[in-house]
Design a protein around this motif. Structure first.
Motif, PDB file in Angstrom:
ATOM      1  N   ASN A 199      -5.983  -5.151   0.187  1.00  0.00           N
ATOM      2  CA  ASN A 199      -5.842  -3.827  -0.414  1.00  0.00           C
ATOM      3  C   ASN A 199      -4.391  -3.412  -0.600  1.00  0.00           C
ATOM      4  N   SER A 200      -3.462  -4.264  -0.193  1.00  0.00           N
ATOM      5  CA  SER A 200      -2.038  -3.885  -0.257  1.00  0.00           C
ATOM      6  C   SER A 200      -1.480  -4.006  -1.666  1.00  0.00           C
ATOM      7  N   MET A 201      -0.438  -3.258  -1.911  1.00  0.00           N
ATOM      8  CA  MET A 201       0.290  -3.314  -3.178  1.00  0.00           C
ATOM      9  C   MET A 201       0.814  -4.728  -3.432  1.00  0.00           C
ATOM     10  N   ALA A 202       1.399  -5.333  -2.403  1.00  0.00           N
ATOM     11  CA  ALA A 202       2.033  -6.638  -2.566  1.00  0.00           C
ATOM     12  C   ALA A 202       1.029  -7.717  -2.969  1.00  0.00           C
ATOM     13  N   ILE A 203      -0.133  -7.743  -2.316  1.00  0.00           N
ATOM     14  CA  ILE A 203      -1.124  -8.774  -2.630  1.00  0.00           C
ATOM     15  C   ILE A 203      -1.687  -8.574  -4.029  1.00  0.00           C
ATOM     16  N   LYS A 204      -1.910  -7.349  -4.434  1.00  0.00           N
ATOM     17  CA  LYS A 204      -2.415  -7.096  -5.789  1.00  0.00           C
ATOM     18  C   LYS A 204      -1.412  -7.564  -6.838  1.00  0.00           C
ATOM     19  N   ILE A 205      -0.131  -7.420  -6.554  1.00  0.00           N
ATOM     20  CA  ILE A 205       0.888  -7.919  -7.487  1.00  0.00           C
ATOM     21  C   ILE A 205       0.812  -9.440  -7.567  1.00  0.00           C
ATOM     22  N   LEU A 206       0.669 -10.098  -6.420  1.00  0.00           N
ATOM     23  CA  LEU A 206       0.552 -11.555  -6.412  1.00  0.00           C
ATOM     24  C   LEU A 206      -0.704 -12.005  -7.171  1.00  0.00           C
ATOM     25  N   ASN A 207      -1.795 -11.259  -7.008  1.00  0.00           N
ATOM     26  CA  ASN A 207      -3.014 -11.577  -7.764  1.00  0.00           C
ATOM     27  C   ASN A 207      -2.765 -11.481  -9.262  1.00  0.00           C
ATOM     28  N   ASN A 208      -1.942 -10.508  -9.662  1.00  0.00           N
ATOM     29  CA  ASN A 208      -1.673 -10.294 -11.089  1.00  0.00           C
ATOM     30  C   ASN A 208      -0.861 -11.420 -11.717  1.00  0.00           C
ATOM     31  N   ILE A 209      -0.219 -12.239 -10.891  1.00  0.00           N
ATOM     32  CA  ILE A 209       0.510 -13.383 -11.450  1.00  0.00           C
ATOM     33  C   ILE A 209      -0.196 -14.707 -11.111  1.00  0.00           C
ATOM     34  N   GLY A 210      -1.470 -14.603 -10.716  1.00  0.00           N
ATOM     35  CA  GLY A 210      -2.281 -15.799 -10.554  1.00  0.00           C
ATOM     36  C   GLY A 210      -2.287 -16.430  -9.180  1.00  0.00           C
ATOM     37  N   LEU A 211      -1.830 -15.706  -8.163  1.00  0.00           N
ATOM     38  CA  LEU A 211      -1.801 -16.242  -6.794  1.00  0.00           C
ATOM     39  C   LEU A 211      -2.904 -15.599  -5.957  1.00  0.00           C
ATOM     40  N   GLU A 212      -3.286 -16.284  -4.865  1.00  0.00           N
ATOM     41  CA  GLU A 212      -4.397 -15.811  -4.040  1.00  0.00           C
ATOM     42  C   GLU A 212      -3.935 -15.575  -2.607  1.00  0.00           C
ATOM     43  N   ASN A 213      -4.548 -14.582  -1.972  1.00  0.00           N
ATOM     44  CA  ASN A 213      -4.244 -14.280  -0.579  1.00  0.00           C
ATOM     45  C   ASN A 213      -5.134 -15.115   0.341  1.00  0.00           C
ATOM     46  N   ALA A 214      -4.523 -15.951   1.168  1.00  0.00           N
ATOM     47  CA  ALA A 214      -5.290 -16.781   2.090  1.00  0.00           C
ATOM     48  C   ALA A 214      -5.696 -16.002   3.341  1.00  0.00           C
ATOM     49  N   TYR A 215      -4.951 -14.952   3.673  1.00  0.00           N
ATOM     50  CA  TYR A 215      -5.204 -14.220   4.912  1.00  0.00           C
ATOM     51  C   TYR A 215      -6.489 -13.412   4.786  1.00  0.00           C
ATOM     52  N   ASP A 216      -7.407 -13.633   5.718  1.00  0.00           N
ATOM     53  CA  ASP A 216      -8.700 -12.963   5.710  1.00  0.00           C
ATOM     54  C   ASP A 216      -8.693 -11.892   6.790  1.00  0.00           C
ATOM     55  N   ASP A 217      -8.464 -10.659   6.369  1.00  0.00           N
ATOM     56  CA  ASP A 217      -8.408  -9.565   7.328  1.00  0.00           C
ATOM     57  C   ASP A 217      -9.830  -9.146   7.700  1.00  0.00           C
ATOM     58  N   GLU A 218     -10.104  -9.104   8.987  1.00  0.00           N
ATOM     59  CA  GLU A 218     -11.447  -8.769   9.454  1.00  0.00           C
ATOM     60  C   GLU A 218     -11.725  -7.274   9.376  1.00  0.00           C
ATOM     61  N   GLU A 219     -10.712  -6.456   9.535  1.00  0.00           N
ATOM     62  CA  GLU A 219     -10.894  -5.010   9.498  1.00  0.00           C
ATOM     63  C   GLU A 219     -10.017  -4.406   8.401  1.00  0.00           C
ATOM     64  N   PHE A 220     -10.462  -3.263   7.887  1.00  0.00           N
ATOM     65  CA  PHE A 220      -9.683  -2.565   6.862  1.00  0.00           C
ATOM     66  C   PHE A 220      -8.392  -2.026   7.465  1.00  0.00           C
ATOM     67  N   GLU A 221      -7.286  -2.273   6.767  1.00  0.00           N
ATOM     68  CA  GLU A 221      -5.979  -1.782   7.216  1.00  0.00           C
ATOM     69  C   GLU A 221      -5.449  -0.803   6.161  1.00  0.00           C
ATOM     70  N   VAL A 222      -5.387   0.477   6.516  1.00  0.00           N
ATOM     71  CA  VAL A 222      -5.036   1.495   5.535  1.00  0.00           C
ATOM     72  C   VAL A 222      -3.638   1.296   4.954  1.00  0.00           C
TER      73      VAL A 222
END
Length: 334
Positions: free
Chosen positions: A230-253
Motif C-alpha cells: 500500500n506504500s507510495m514507493a511500491i506503487k511507483i515500482l509497480n508502475n515501471i513494471g517491478l514487483e514487491n517480493a515482501y509479503d506483509d502479513e498485517e496492514f501497515e498504515v
C-alpha cells in the motif's frame, strides 16, 4: 403642405432618437450584465474535498502557507510557490525535485510544531497541511486562514498512498485554479513511467521481484523498514513494471514494516534495493560480518542495489518520477 412635411420629419426624428435611446439602453444593460457576471465569477466559491469533507474557499488563494512537504511540492508542480513552508532546511535535504523553493519562502517552524505566530504574520489566504499532524490545532489554523487538511496515510480499505497522492494533488489544483496543469503533470508522469518500464524491459528486468528497504541505526542496532504493497514507493515500482517480493502479513498504515535483518530470509532470492545515509550505513557497519546478512542469497550473489541517501519515498508526482528514475538506474547499474 409645408406643415405636413415638418410634421412628418419631426415624427421621423423622434423615431430615430427613440431607437438610439433603446440601443444605448441595451448597450448599457449588456455592459451592466457583463460586469455582474464578472463580479459573480470573481466571488464564486471553490469547493475542495479534504480529509474532513467538503471545504469552501471564497476565491482563488495567492498567499499560501504549507505545513507538510508533499503539499509544497504539489504547489511547485503546478507553478505556484508557497509563501511559507515548515522546516525548509529538511525540505531542501530530502525533497530532491525541480523546481526548488526560492529564498523568498519563509520558514514557519517545524512540521511537528509550526509557529502560529509566524504563519499569522504572513497573512495567508490558505493553509495546507496533513490532518494526522495538525488536527489538534485546526481551530487555531482556521482562525488565521481557511485550512485544508489531507491524510496521506489512508486506513485499511480506504485506498493506497499513491491513489491518495493523486487525489490530493487534483484537489489542491482545484483550490488554486490549476486543474489543467495538474492533468498535464500526471499525464507527463505516466509517460515517464512508460519510458522507464520500456528501458527495464530492454534490459530483461521487467517483472523483477525485489524487496525495498530503508535502513538506519536504532539503539545501535540495524533497523530495517520493509515497504508494503500500500506504500507510495511500491506503487511507483509497480508502475515501471517491478514487483514487491515482501509479503506483509498485517496492514501497515504508513506503508512499511519496521523489523530486523532476520525478516529478510524468506525473500533472499529476490533483488534487494535499499536506502541508507552515508554516515549511517548499517550494512557496512552493524551488519558487516553478521552471519544472517552475509548468508542471504542476494548478498552472496551481489544482487543488492543502493539508492541515493536522499531518495524521497513520500512525495508527490515530481518526487515519484525522480524515485522511478533512481530505482531503474540502481537496477540497471548505470
Amino acid at each position: 403642405m409645408k406643415k405636413s412635411y415638418i410634421l412628418i420629419l419631426s415624427m421621423l426624428l423622434m423615431l430615430v432618437i427613440i431607437g438610439c435611446s433603446q440601443e444605448d439602453s441595451e448597450d448599457g444593460n449588456s455592459e451592466e450584465n457583463n460586469n455582474e457576471e464578472q463580479k459573480s465569477a470573481e466571488n464564486e466559491t471553490i469547493t475542495v474535498e479534504d480529509a474532513r469533507g467538503e471545504q469552501e474557499i471564497e476565491e482563488t488563494p495567492e498567499n499560501i502557507v504549507v505545513l507538510e512537504w508533499v503539499y509544497a511540492e504539489d504547489l511547485l508542480a503546478l507553478g505556484v510557490e508557497p509563501t511559507g513552508v515548515a522546516d525548509i532546511e529538511g525540505y531542501n535535504q530530502w525533497v530532491n525535485i525541480e523546481p526548488e523553493l526560492s529564498e523568498n519562502v519563509t520558514d514557519v517552524g517545524t512540521r511537528q510544531e509550526p509557529s502560529l505566530e509566524e504563519i499569522a504574520q504572513l497573512e495567508p489566504d490558505l493553509i495546507i497541511t496533513a490532518q494526522y499532524r495538525h488536527e489538534a490545532i485546526s481551530d487555531e489554523l482556521n482562525e488565521i486562514a481557511p485550512t485544508l487538511m489531507f491524510e496521506p496515510y489512508p486506513e485499511e480499505g480506504e485506498g493506497d498512498q499513491y491513489e491518495e497522492m493523486e487525489t490530493t494533488f487534483k484537489e489542491i489544483a482545484k483550490a488554486v485554479d490549476k486543474e489543467e496543469e495538474a492533468d498535464k503533470v500526471l499525464a507527463d508522469l505516466d509517460e515517464s513511467y512508460e519510458e522507464i518500464a520500456s528501458q527495464l524491459s530492454e534490459e530483461g528486468l521487467d517483472g523483477t521481484e525485489l524487496v525495498l528497504s530503508q535502513a538506519f541505526s536504532a539503539n545501535e542496532n540495524a533497523s530495517l523498514r520493509l515497504f508494503t504493497d500500500n506504500s507510495m514507493a511500491i506503487k511507483i515500482l509497480n508502475n515501471i513494471g517491478l514487483e514487491n517480493a515482501y509479503d506483509d502479513e498485517e496492514f501497515e498504515v504508513y506503508g512499511y514494516t519496521e523489523t530486523s535483518v532476520e525478516s529478510l530470509e524468506p525473500y533472499q532470492d529476490a533483488e534487494f534495493m535499499y536506502i541508507v545515509q552515508e554516515d549511517d550505513n548499517v550494512f557496512e557497519n552493524q551488519l558487516s560480518g553478521n552471519p544472517v546478512w552475509e548468508n542471504l542469497n542476494f548478498v552472496k550473489e551481489d544482487r543488492t542495489h543502493a539508492l541515493p541517501g536522499d531518495t524521497w519515498t513520500f512525495g508527490g508526482p515530481l518526487a515519484a518520477e525522480v524515485f522511478a528514475e533512481q530505482a531503474a538506474e540502481a537496477l540497471i547499474g548505470e
